[in-house]
Design a protein around this motif. Structure first.
Motif, PDB file in Angstrom:
ATOM      1  N   LEU A 160      -4.034   4.633   0.606  1.00 50.61           N
ATOM      2  CA  LEU A 160      -4.346   3.207   0.776  1.00 50.61           C
ATOM      3  C   LEU A 160      -4.022   2.746   2.187  1.00 50.61           C
ATOM      4  N   LYS A 161      -2.917   3.264   2.716  1.00 48.42           N
ATOM      5  CA  LYS A 161      -2.513   2.941   4.082  1.00 48.42           C
ATOM      6  C   LYS A 161      -3.560   3.474   5.068  1.00 48.42           C
ATOM      7  N   THR A 221       6.507   4.941   8.415  1.00 49.28           N
ATOM      8  CA  THR A 221       6.464   5.895   9.529  1.00 49.28           C
ATOM      9  C   THR A 221       6.608   5.180  10.871  1.00 49.28           C
ATOM     10  N   VAL A 250       6.182  14.605   2.819  1.00 46.07           N
ATOM     11  CA  VAL A 250       5.244  13.556   2.409  1.00 46.07           C
ATOM     12  C   VAL A 250       4.236  13.378   3.546  1.00 46.07           C
ATOM     13  N   ARG A 302      -0.945   6.053  -2.764  1.00 45.90           N
ATOM     14  CA  ARG A 302      -0.358   4.953  -1.993  1.00 45.90           C
ATOM     15  C   ARG A 302      -0.545   5.218  -0.496  1.00 45.90           C
ATOM     16  N   ILE A 303      -0.294   6.465  -0.107  1.00 41.35           N
ATOM     17  CA  ILE A 303      -0.434   6.828   1.307  1.00 41.35           C
ATOM     18  C   ILE A 303      -1.899   6.698   1.737  1.00 41.35           C
ATOM     19  N   GLU A 330      -6.522   1.251   5.188  1.00 41.17           N
ATOM     20  CA  GLU A 330      -6.268   0.071   6.034  1.00 41.17           C
ATOM     21  C   GLU A 330      -6.471   0.412   7.510  1.00 41.17           C
ATOM     22  N   ALA A 367       0.852  -1.188   0.000  1.00 40.61           N
ATOM     23  CA  ALA A 367       0.000   0.000   0.000  1.00 40.61           C
ATOM     24  C   ALA A 367       0.888   1.238   0.000  1.00 40.61           C
ATOM     25  N   SER A 368       1.496   1.525   1.123  1.00 40.40           N
ATOM     26  CA  SER A 368       2.343   2.708   1.153  1.00 40.40           C
ATOM     27  C   SER A 368       3.799   2.326   1.350  1.00 40.40           C
ATOM     28  N   PRO A 369       4.667   2.775   0.435  1.00 38.66           N
ATOM     29  CA  PRO A 369       6.097   2.501   0.589  1.00 38.66           C
ATOM     30  C   PRO A 369       6.745   3.390   1.657  1.00 38.66           C
ATOM     31  N   ILE A 370       5.972   4.359   2.158  1.00 35.01           N
ATOM     32  CA  ILE A 370       6.495   5.264   3.185  1.00 35.01           C
ATOM     33  C   ILE A 370       6.441   4.531   4.529  1.00 35.01           C
ATOM     34  N   SER A 380       3.079   3.822  -8.928  1.00 35.40           N
ATOM     35  CA  SER A 380       4.048   2.811  -8.499  1.00 35.40           C
ATOM     36  C   SER A 380       5.123   2.751  -9.574  1.00 35.40           C
ATOM     37  N   SER A 420       1.785  12.106   6.400  1.00 38.96           N
ATOM     38  CA  SER A 420       1.848  10.897   7.216  1.00 38.96           C
ATOM     39  C   SER A 420       0.479  10.225   7.255  1.00 38.96           C
ATOM     40  N   PRO A 421       0.442   8.900   6.994  1.00 34.94           N
ATOM     41  CA  PRO A 421      -0.842   8.193   7.010  1.00 34.94           C
ATOM     42  C   PRO A 421      -1.553   8.356   8.356  1.00 34.94           C
ATOM     43  N   GLN A 422      -0.798   8.338   9.452  1.00 34.70           N
ATOM     44  CA  GLN A 422      -1.407   8.459  10.784  1.00 34.70           C
ATOM     45  C   GLN A 422      -2.115   9.798  10.951  1.00 34.70           C
TER      46      GLN A 422
END
Lengths: 172, 353
Positions: free
Chosen positions: B261-262, A50, B334, B258-259, B265, A45-48, B142, B336-338
């Protein structure tokens, strides 16, 4: 960087998907560099990264910058050769102190401390097998076949340092 | 087919060679230098030419010349360099010349920085150069898609005789990922470029031009171009929808997708059924696909590495029927997903409008 690249490349050989992000900014122009690797069975999903499951700190500035990001239950590998005084680290993770430079010097190549460290990581985490790592070393050193042998030794000595000498592994 | 670990910039360059790139012109700029580096090494053995121009202005005009001669041509750069190319891009669009232009976006405005960004969305999709024209804009998310869409870019460019931009960012360009090196299969039958200027021989002369001093003729040229853009808008929208049945949708492209998608989840762990609408073509933009989700979605969260650009197109699609939220970071940060997760939770649980 070489450590991360080898890990990402070898993971593909074991049938995983992987991603590798290098730092390419001011760090690469002097200072400490870092890279992040993701290994997954399915689509990444995310290559980042954290909150890493595994963090490898080769020097003090890197340790200070990232030590608090490790996920609960995760693993922190500290290069104790270069990190003399270890700061307070959260208590819900596993800490492994590896004297990577000393071990590398033992096999006659201080620059192989990164592969020593990767060997130690593989001993604990089984991200990929030691065999796959050894088989794929030439991916990193394709232009320098003369250093392959010493890096193979480095991977093995790092791997054994944790497989055979659990005393050095302090689980807090 | 081989699956290898490859850097985004290199995967893109390899795809270009396989798609029949004949001449590349460029001028170095971070974070896309590996494109030129790779092509300098691998394009000549494949029968092509790599040329480092004296500037981006020169490079884009060399592209104009090569495209006019009917060969597959490409340039690549990042923000500041792409700005310098805008005049040439407008000329390419006006003269209906097929070319591929790669922008690995970095933080702006001005010289900005070298870290990843998505702040050239307006420039890519709304013009950038002067005059009424459109670029087809492809947004890979990607390394695999950088490879696939670069091949497609050459086909779309030739088929519609229009410049195509591959809009990536520093993160996609610099990261390494597994990529399957698929063989090149043209998306359209390759047609002979009978309009190209490569020696008149016994036919009528071909003229490649963008100057029409007679307003009537220029107007009809504009109308002709827009008829083509209409056709592209009808046929070439590409979009990926993840989790069709979601109750809340993220809209994001490239690295931000992509972020997101995280984040989806993370929301799933909280029992929230979120989905993603990921535009693959930024122009033509998937307005209809977003509009179709308005009824089922509580709202839309647009994530971009900019201060908010694509969000305007999402608002155009949603037409005020549901709230459109925005989460953005700029300057090379970039997201942060959180943090996006927290913000989304606040919105969904706080009932915030």
């Amino acid at each position: 960087m070489a450590m991360g690249m080898l890990l990402a490349h070898a993971a593909i050989k074991e049938g995983f998907n992987s991603s590798f992000i290098p730092s390419y900014g001011p760090e690469m122009r002097g200072g400490t560099a870092n890279c992040s690797v993701v290994i997954e069975k399915g689509f990444i999903a995310s290559p980042i990264v954290t909150e890493p499951d595994v963090l490898v700190a080769m020097n003090s500035p890197s340790l200070l910058k990232f030590k608090d990001t490790v996920k609960k239950g995760g693993h922190l590998f500290i290069n104790s050769s270069l990190i003399a005084s270890i700061p307070t680290i959260k208590s819900d993770i596993h800490i492994h102190k590896i004297p990577a430079n000393e071990l590398a010097l033992k096999i006659g190549e201080s620059r192989a401390s990164n592969m020593v460290m990767l060997g130690a990581v593989l001993a604990v985490t089984n991200l990929i097998s030691l065999e796959t790592a050894l088989l794929n070393l030439n991916y990193i050193f394709k232009n320098k076949p003369e250093v392959l042998a010493v890096n193979e030794k480095a991977l093995k000595i790092g791997f054994q340092s944790l497989k055979e000498n659990k005393v050095k592994t302090a689980v807090i | 087919m081989e699956t290898v670990l490859m850097k985004g910039n290199e995967a893109l360059a390899e795809a270009a060679i396989r798609a029949g790139l004949k001449v590349y012109f460029g001028y170095p700029i971070t974070p896309q230098n590996e494109v030129g580096e790779y092509l300098a090494k691998h394009l000549p053995p494949a029968g092509g030419t790599f040329l480092q121009a004296e500037s981006e202005v020169a490079a884009i005009n060399m592209v104009y010349g090569a495209a006019g001669a009917g060969v597959r041509t490409m340039t690549s750069s990042s923000g500041p360099g792409i700005s310098l190319m805008q005049e040439g891009i407008s000329y390419l669009a006006a003269a209906e010349l097929p070319a591929v232009i790669v922008n690995m976006m970095r933080g702006g405005p001005g010289l900005g920085g070298i870290q990843p960004s998505q702040s050239d969305y307006f420039q890519a999709t709304k013009g950038g150069g002067h005059g009424d024209y459109r670029l087809i804009v492809l947004a890979p998310s990607s390394v695999q898609e950088l490879y696939d869409l670069t091949m497609l870019a050459f086909d779309l460019a030739d088929h519609y005789r229009n410049p195509v931009m591959v809009l990536g960012d520093g993160l996609l360009g610099q990261m390494m990922e597994s990529v399957t090196l698929k063989p090149y299969i043209p998306a359209f039958p390759l047609e002979e470029k009978t309009w190209a200027t490569r020696g008149r021989k016994n036919r009528e002369p071909n003229i490649i031009n963008s100057l029409y001093l007679d307003p009537e003729r220029l107007f009809s040229h504009n109308q002709k171009l827009f008829k083509k853009y209409q056709e592209i808008a009808e046929k070439e929208v590409r979009v990926e929808v993840i989790n069709e049945e979601a109750e809340f949708f993220f809209v994001a492209y490239g690295s931000s997708a992509r972020i997101s998608l995280k984040v989806i989840e993370l929301l799933k762990e909280k029992g929230i059924n979120a989905g993603l609408i990921r535009p693959i073509t930024l122009w033509p933009f998937p307005y209809t696909v977003i509009a179709e989700k308005v009824n089922q979605s509580k709202g839309f969260m647009v994530v971009e590495m900019s201060m908010g650009q694509m969000v305007e197109d999402v608002e155009r699609a949603v037409k005020g029927q549901k709230p459109v939220y925005f989460y953005g970071t700029a300057g090379g940060i970039v997201p942060s997903p959180q943090k996006i997760f927290q913000r989304t939770l606040e919105i969904l649980e706080g009932g915030q409008e």
